[in-house]
Design a protein around this motif. Structure first.
Motif, mmCIF file in Angstrom:
data_model
loop_
_atom_site.group_PDB
_atom_site.id
_atom_site.type_symbol
_atom_site.label_atom_id
_atom_site.label_comp_id
_atom_site.label_asym_id
_atom_site.label_seq_id
_atom_site.Cartn_x
_atom_site.Cartn_y
_atom_site.Cartn_z
ATOM 1 N N THR A 1 -66.814 43.290 84.174
ATOM 2 C CA THR A 1 -66.355 44.302 85.122
ATOM 3 C C THR A 1 -66.378 45.686 84.487
ATOM 4 O O THR A 1 -66.363 45.838 83.263
ATOM 5 C CB THR A 1 -64.936 43.991 85.609
ATOM 6 N N THR A 2 -66.418 46.692 85.347
ATOM 7 C CA THR A 2 -66.421 48.069 84.885
ATOM 8 C C THR A 2 -65.329 48.837 85.604
ATOM 9 O O THR A 2 -64.981 48.517 86.747
ATOM 10 C CB THR A 2 -67.783 48.738 85.137
ATOM 11 N N SER A 3 -64.798 49.841 84.939
ATOM 12 C CA SER A 3 -63.717 50.632 85.530
ATOM 13 C C SER A 3 -64.229 51.929 86.146
ATOM 14 O O SER A 3 -63.448 52.751 86.603
ATOM 15 C CB SER A 3 -62.669 50.966 84.464
ATOM 16 N N THR A 4 -65.547 52.123 86.158
ATOM 17 C CA THR A 4 -66.100 53.350 86.722
ATOM 18 C C THR A 4 -65.982 53.336 88.243
ATOM 19 O O THR A 4 -65.816 52.288 88.863
ATOM 20 C CB THR A 4 -67.581 53.511 86.344
ATOM 21 N N SER A 5 -66.085 54.519 88.834
ATOM 22 C CA SER A 5 -65.983 54.644 90.291
ATOM 23 C C SER A 5 -67.357 54.817 90.934
ATOM 24 O O SER A 5 -67.460 55.330 92.042
ATOM 25 C CB SER A 5 -65.093 55.839 90.648
ATOM 26 N N GLN A 6 -68.415 54.389 90.253
ATOM 27 C CA GLN A 6 -69.770 54.555 90.782
ATOM 28 C C GLN A 6 -69.965 53.731 92.047
ATOM 29 O O GLN A 6 -69.500 52.598 92.153
ATOM 30 C CB GLN A 6 -70.802 54.130 89.738
ATOM 31 N N THR A 7 -70.656 54.318 93.014
ATOM 32 C CA THR A 7 -70.995 53.610 94.241
ATOM 33 C C THR A 7 -72.497 53.689 94.474
ATOM 34 O O THR A 7 -73.176 54.580 93.963
ATOM 35 C CB THR A 7 -70.262 54.191 95.461
#
Length: 207
Positions: free
Chosen positions: A98-104
């Motif tokens: 999992t990643t904590s970035t907010s990329q969409t």
């Protein structure tokens, strides 16, 4: 913010817009090549890839007329876009980093639907469903409807926050079916021990 376009990229984008306005569908790559007098489709592919990378369009996989414009300032050609959160990477053995970035990732609603969805990126060719490659994006939609050989996300009944990915398979020794982790299906889990949360709805090729 849209990225700068070079002259030929602007010309290709404008041609696609005008074609859609006149025909209510996008042009084929061959029609783009013919319009600009290009002898090689590889050149057209390169322009389309750059336009997609810069956020001006999306090329829908396995559709001859699958160019979808994403620029909301051009109302005649704009299709409603859903921003799908990128949640992490598919790892070998069914694991998900999992990643904590907010990329969409922008995807037309007509393709992905209005159902809640998430995206994962394939970390390698051995951590990808059949047909996917390293770097490809996988879009999963929420569902409780499962079918044989469907690529899905699941979690144990007592661990709802730890997702993993795999394939639904039938087995004569299990009345409920099995969930095969990852690609090689070396490890399986009885379906009655799991909750299936999402199924694969769309793959987008990496460039």
């Amino acid at each position: 913010m849209p990225k700068t376009l070079y002259k030929r990229q602007r010309e290709v984008l404008e041609f696609i817009k005008q074609y859609i306005q006149a025909n209510q569908s996008s042009p084929t790559l061959q029609q783009i090549a013919d319009h600009f007098g290009l002898s090689s489709l590889a050149t057209v592919h390169a322009h389309i890839k750059r336009l997609e990378k810069k956020g001006y369009l999306i090329k829908t996989k396995n559709q001859e007329r699958g160019l979808v414009l994403t620029d909301p300032s051009v109302s005649l050609f704009f299709r409603e876009i859903s921003e799908i959160p990128l949640r992490g990477n598919c790892q070998p053995g069914g694991k998900i980093q999992t990643t904590s970035t907010s990329q969409t990732i922008p995807v037309p609603i007509e393709i992905i639907g209005n159902t809640a969805a998430l995206a994962l990126r394939c970390s390698s060719s051995i951590a990808a469903p059949v047909g996917a490659q390293k770097g490809d994006l996988l879009f999963f939609i929420e569902t409780s409807d499962i079918t044989d050989n469907a690529v899905c996300l699941a979690h144990y009944l007592d661990a709802p926050n730890k997702l993993f990915w795999g394939t639904i398979v039938q087995d004569s020794t299990s009345s409920s079916g099995l969930f095969a982790l990852g690609v090689h299906k070396q490890q399986t889990i009885p379906l009655h021990e799991l909750t299936i949360t999402h199924r694969l709805a769309l793959m987008q090729r990496a460039y």
